[in-house]
Write a protein that holds these residues in place. Structure first.
Motif, PDB file in Angstrom:
ATOM      1  N   GLY A  63       0.817  -1.166  -0.128  1.00 51.00           N
ATOM      2  CA  GLY A  63       0.145  -0.095  -0.092  1.00 51.00           C
ATOM      3  C   GLY A  63       0.713   1.300  -0.050  1.00 51.00           C
ATOM      4  O   GLY A  63       0.139   2.401  -0.224  1.00 51.00           O
ATOM      5  N   TRP A  64       2.017   1.192   0.242  1.00 51.36           N
ATOM      6  CA  TRP A  64       2.861   2.511   0.156  1.00 51.36           C
ATOM      7  C   TRP A  64       3.983   2.411  -1.041  1.00 51.36           C
ATOM      8  O   TRP A  64       4.607   3.369  -0.933  1.00 51.36           O
ATOM      9  CB  TRP A  64       3.738   2.192   1.240  1.00 51.36           C
ATOM     10  N   ARG A  65       3.773   1.670  -1.799  1.00 45.60           N
ATOM     11  CA  ARG A  65       4.803   1.664  -3.153  1.00 45.60           C
ATOM     12  C   ARG A  65       4.388   2.922  -3.918  1.00 45.60           C
ATOM     13  O   ARG A  65       3.125   3.225  -4.171  1.00 45.60           O
ATOM     14  CB  ARG A  65       4.461   0.552  -3.834  1.00 45.60           C
ATOM     15  N   ARG A  66       5.323   3.341  -4.911  1.00 41.96           N
ATOM     16  CA  ARG A  66       5.053   4.664  -5.667  1.00 41.96           C
ATOM     17  C   ARG A  66       4.422   5.761  -4.799  1.00 41.96           C
ATOM     18  O   ARG A  66       3.743   6.474  -5.657  1.00 41.96           O
ATOM     19  CB  ARG A  66       4.211   4.170  -6.788  1.00 41.96           C
ATOM     20  N   ARG A  67       4.797   6.046  -3.701  1.00 40.82           N
ATOM     21  CA  ARG A  67       4.546   7.076  -2.888  1.00 40.82           C
ATOM     22  C   ARG A  67       5.782   7.853  -2.462  1.00 40.82           C
ATOM     23  O   ARG A  67       5.506   8.836  -1.836  1.00 40.82           O
ATOM     24  CB  ARG A  67       3.610   6.916  -1.936  1.00 40.82           C
TER      25      ARG A  67
END
Length: 188
Positions: free
Chosen positions: A103-107
């Motif tokens: 849920g935290w990828r590409r942030r």
């Protein structure tokens, strides 16, 4: 070198960055991180681990000179959303590995934690690693951190090495939080 305690990512979320130690809290948090990833995610980022429990020891520092950093959302201690390892290969070489929760990828989380770990890298050290060829985000991040790095195709992955690198600038998403939080950082 001082490690920032708090970093902010582009969406405004704040993360606490800390050195990992081999203790029950870290092991439980790392197991939860690995269990939250699919087997395909673990294989693409960390090798061919099918059992998350087998991966936990590899995410912890194994030698005194190894560096393992964890990122946790501010206010959620024990909820590791990213881990970056810089493990000693020899006196001149460190192997880099990173894992970010689904849920935290590409942030901007990986950028923030990689920036923090690079603050602890000696300028003469060669940083090496492998990136799965399907992990486009990691390939872009490598180009941003070490422009012009030569890569070689090896067993379905790209092998890379760069020398004496420190980011010439801290990406905006990895700067220390300017709010009321303690900014002194953690000394290494």
């Amino acid at each position: 070198m001082v490690l920032p305690d708090i970093v902010r990512i582009p969406d405004g979320s704040r993360m606490a960055v800390r050195l990992l130690s081999d203790d029950a809290r870290s092991r439980a948090s790392l197991l939860a991180l690995l269990e939250g990833c699919t087997a395909q995610d673990r294989a693409a980022r960390m090798g061919t681990w099918h059992d998350p429990r087998a991966g936990v020891p590899w995410l912890l520092p194994r030698e005194p000179q190894d560096i393992a950093l964890a990122a946790e959302p501010v206010g959620a201690p024990g909820n590791i959303i990213a881990v970056v390892n810089l493990n000693v290969v020899d006196a001149q070489t460190r192997e880099l590995a990173a894992l970010v929760a689904n849920g935290w990828r590409r942030r901007g989380v990986a950028t923030a934690v990689l920036t923090a770990v690079h603050l602890l890298v000696e300028p003469h050290v060669v940083v090496t690693g492998l990136i799965d060829v399907t992990n486009v985000a990691a390939l872009r991040l490598l180009r941003a951190f070490a422009p012009g790095t030569a890569c070689a195709y090896k067993r379905g992955a790209l092998s890379f090495a760069y020398s004496g690198h420190r980011p010439s600038r801290q990406p905006a998403e990895a700067t220390a939080d300017g709010g009321d939080d303690k900014e002194a950082g953690t000394q290494r």
